[in-house]
Design a protein around this motif. Sequence first.
Motif, short mmCIF file in Angstrom:
data_model
loop_
_atom_site.label_atom_id
_atom_site.label_comp_id
_atom_site.label_asym_id
_atom_site.label_seq_id
_atom_site.Cartn_x
_atom_site.Cartn_y
_atom_site.Cartn_z
N ALA A 1 0.81 -1.22 0.00
CA ALA A 1 0.00 0.00 0.00
C ALA A 1 0.85 1.26 0.00
CB ALA A 1 -0.92 0.01 1.23
N THR A 2 2.10 1.16 0.46
CA THR A 2 2.94 2.35 0.57
C THR A 2 4.25 2.24 -0.21
OG1 THR A 2 4.01 1.50 2.59
CG2 THR A 2 2.04 2.88 2.86
N LYS A 3 4.61 1.03 -0.65
CA LYS A 3 5.90 0.87 -1.31
C LYS A 3 5.94 -0.39 -2.15
CE LYS A 3 7.92 -1.53 2.67
NZ LYS A 3 8.93 -1.48 3.74
N VAL A 4 6.98 -0.49 -2.96
CA VAL A 4 7.29 -1.69 -3.74
C VAL A 4 8.59 -2.26 -3.20
CG1 VAL A 4 8.00 -2.54 -6.01
CG2 VAL A 4 6.12 -0.90 -5.83
N MET A 5 8.58 -3.55 -2.86
CA MET A 5 9.79 -4.21 -2.37
C MET A 5 10.28 -5.21 -3.41
SD MET A 5 10.34 -6.75 0.90
CE MET A 5 9.95 -5.51 2.13
N VAL A 6 11.56 -5.14 -3.73
CA VAL A 6 12.18 -6.05 -4.69
C VAL A 6 13.19 -6.92 -3.96
CG1 VAL A 6 13.48 -6.23 -6.83
CG2 VAL A 6 11.91 -4.31 -6.50
N PHE B 1 20.26 -9.15 -3.71
CA PHE B 1 19.64 -7.90 -4.14
C PHE B 1 18.35 -7.64 -3.39
CE2 PHE B 1 16.94 -5.23 -6.83
CZ PHE B 1 17.79 -4.17 -7.06
N HIS B 2 18.28 -6.47 -2.77
CA HIS B 2 17.06 -6.05 -2.06
C HIS B 2 16.95 -4.54 -2.18
CE1 HIS B 2 13.94 -6.03 1.12
NE2 HIS B 2 14.47 -4.86 1.41
N LYS B 3 15.78 -4.08 -2.59
CA LYS B 3 15.58 -2.63 -2.70
C LYS B 3 14.10 -2.30 -2.51
CE LYS B 3 16.95 1.39 -5.44
NZ LYS B 3 17.71 1.88 -6.62
N GLU B 4 13.83 -1.14 -1.91
CA GLU B 4 12.46 -0.69 -1.70
C GLU B 4 12.25 0.66 -2.39
OE1 GLU B 4 11.57 -0.72 2.46
OE2 GLU B 4 11.96 -2.88 2.66
N TYR B 5 11.07 0.81 -2.98
CA TYR B 5 10.70 2.03 -3.68
C TYR B 5 9.43 2.58 -3.04
CZ TYR B 5 13.77 0.02 -7.29
OH TYR B 5 14.83 -0.54 -7.97
N LEU B 6 9.52 3.75 -2.45
CA LEU B 6 8.37 4.36 -1.78
C LEU B 6 7.51 5.12 -2.78
CD1 LEU B 6 10.12 5.80 1.42
CD2 LEU B 6 8.87 3.63 1.20
N TYR B 7 6.20 4.91 -2.72
CA TYR B 7 5.31 5.69 -3.57
C TYR B 7 5.40 7.17 -3.22
CZ TYR B 7 3.10 1.09 -4.30
OH TYR B 7 2.87 -0.23 -4.60
N SER B 8 5.66 7.46 -1.95
CA SER B 8 5.71 8.85 -1.50
C SER B 8 6.86 9.63 -2.11
CB SER B 8 5.80 8.91 0.03
OG SER B 8 6.93 8.21 0.49
#
Length: 312
Positions: A13-18, A35-42
């Motif tokens: 609901a708030t981010k995309v986790m890879v 590999f791990h990365k998070e992308y915040l919609y905000s």
Amino acid sequence: MSDDLVLGIDCGATKVMVQSGILCSKTNKISPGSFHKEYLYSDHPDWNPQFDPVPIATQKAEYSSHNISLTHSEIKQGRVITETILKAIEESQDHRIGLCFPGLKDQNGILVMANGPRIPNLKNHLKQIKSILNDSDCCVMGEWKSTIGQMQNIDNGIYIGGGTGIADGMIFNGDLLRLNDLKGVQRSWEIHIDPRNTVESLLSPAGMINNYNKNHKTKITSLATLSNQRTFNVTLENALNAFSMLVENRIRFFNSQGKEIQRVVIGQRLGQFLNESNVEYKEKFKKTIEIPLKISSDRRTAALGAALAIAC
């Protein structure tokens, strides 16, 4: 099947986790890759933190009539989410990618979404993705078939992931049950405690926080902060009652099929909170039911479940 490197994308609901994963051909289990990365919609300039979803009754009615009418705010918020996912995909080149998303969906996109915008044409924008997977299914798969999961070697169990909503899942007789395709089994947002509240609204961290803020005119943003309030015990008791009702609902289903639940797993943000907070809270959840309870606090399981789904 040889050992393989795959990638899972968990859209919340708030981010995309890879999260990357390494599949072992001998055990058919997946382990977290490097590999791990998070992308915040905000981080997107057009993100609206005050977005208000279309009432769920309206969404259901439009879904049933095959006549979905998106609001302007849904279109705008959906564009932000889509562009954030595309950014994650672009930075994940040369991998096979599995992607999961909450809500009711068809082969093209998201048709009912309790905590965000509907995006019925999402798949049209994601050319690299074969299909949009169910987030609850991927949560369960990650707990069941990853080396960090709490449901390993379980034939009959239930998963309760608490975040913005509730990710419902069940392992039945050694198979993953897909609740969206299973008639007669209600999901957490469909089980009413009373006319105003569902299991999801009382048990999910976001639901607990929203209810408390409405009743006390506060602006609390985390379960940890909420737990420090003097009246938190009321919120906790409501959550425990919802938890008990959900487990009883699942017990009835398993018993009707001649099976017994071996384990209950609580995960996502609710699992993190229970693992990191006062041990008393965890014990209260354990004492609410007679079935063994495990707490999962590793948020990578859904992405690993999505990666595994695309690898097999």
